[in-house]
Design an enzyme around this catalytic site. Structure first.
Site: not given
Ligand code: NVA
Ligand code: CP
Length: 310
Positions: A231, A133, A270, A130, A298, A103
């Site tokens: 989101d 997801q 998500c 993502h 997931r 990540r």
């Molecule tokens: N768009 C959000 C998704 C979190 C799962 C982020 O990147 O923070």
């Molecule tokens: N939806 C998702 O990716 O959640 P987290 O940020 O908790 O991993």
């Protein structure tokens, strides 16, 4: 540099592989607890440069359930967080591990890692995409729809959906654009004037014949939607910009949106959710059983992805 399989975006799979993953996820969900040790003896690293609850835990649990050994590394504790180049970190970890889930920030960062790491790399979220997801989200929809459809053929169910995403032009919006290019459903992105999808994302979709519509009118966008989704307005790594939140505020998913969608509309998020920012508390709680099923999924979908990749 190497020919191993990565999952950096949905474009790393063929359309048939995506459908196979959806079918396989259903089997893995039904057979959870049974014996499947396809990762026995494998050491899988998880490198996280941003916070995570679901992605980290669902991958770690999935690896353990497959008989593998997950090793979590926060970039705060790695020399990576003190500026050691990605390509050096990748070449070192390649000698210890059998695969990694990352990540991070720029898509280019995970692509560089994958170029220098001689084992599979899975994207656990970047600023651009993502992908784990988005496959989970479409699996969640397929799972619900197939129970009310006799033949249950995934391509027929998914290809005929109208999916509407409300909110920021972020990694989740981009992920819907990429999935649409692979699976061909109707996609509308309801967002304020001036919000644009990243040019590289648009180009990648266009190359594959992808099509989507951007609408600045959330009610007409919602008409006859099978799926509505949103989101957070401010993603990880972005600064809180009051002006941006103010522009996005009218695109909140509320009762008006739900009323204009189909009666059996599915709401996805998500998570984590900001109640009364991108969705009203009432709508969120009403649809929360599906949202938490989505969170559970997931695990099953990522196990199917890992079977394919590792
Ligand atoms: N768009 C959000 C998704 C979190 C799962 C982020 O990147 O923070
Ligand atoms: N939806 C998702 O990716 O959640 P987290 O940020 O908790 O991993």
């Amino acid at each position: 540099m190497n020919s191993v399989r990565n999952f950096l975006s949905v474009y790393d799979f063929t359309k048939d592989e995506i459908y196979d993953i959806l079918l396989r996820s259903a089997v893995l969900k039904a057979e959870r607890g049974g014996k499947n040790v396809c990762l026995e003896g494998k050491k899988i690293g998880l490198i996280f440069e941003k916070s995570s609850t679901r992605t980290r835990l669902s991958f770690e649990v999935g690896i353990v359930e497959f008989g593998g050994y997950p090793i979590f590394m926060s970039s705060r504790d790695l020399q990576l967080g003190r500026g050691e180049p990605v390509k050096d970190t990748a070449r070192v970890l390649s000698r210890y591990l059998d695969g990694v889930i990352i990540r991070t920030f720029e898509q280019e960062r995970i692509e560089t890692f994958a170029r220098y790491f001689e084992k599979p790399v899975i994207n656990g979220l970047t600023d651009l995409y993502h992908p784990a997801q988005i496959l989970t989200d479409i699996f969640t929809v397929y799972e619900i729809k197939k129970s009310s459809c006799e033949a249950g053929i995934a391509a027929d169910i998914i290809g005929n959906l109208k999916i509407v995403y409300f909110g920021d032009a972020n990694n989740m919006a981009n992920s819907w654009v990429s999935l649409q290019a692979m699976l061909g459903f109707e996609l509308v992105l309801a967002m304020p004037e001036g919000f644009e999808i990243d040019p590289a994302v648009k180009e990648d979709s266009k190359k594959r014949g992808g099509r989507f519509l951007i609408s600045n009118d959330k009610i007409s966008a919602a008409k006859n939607a099978d799926v509505i989704t949103t989101d957070v307005f401010i993603s990880m790594g972005q600064d809180e910009e009051k002006e941006k939140i103010d522009k996005l505020r009218p695109f909140i998913i509320d009762d008006d949106v739900v009323k204009n969608a189909k009666d059996d509309v599915i709401f996805l998020h998500c998570l984590p959710v900001h109640r009364n920012e991108e969705v009203t508390e009432d709508v969120f709680e009403r649809f929360s059983p599906v949202v938490f099923e989505e969170a559970e999924n997931r695990l099953h979908v990522q196990k199917a992805i890992m079977e394919t990749i590792f």
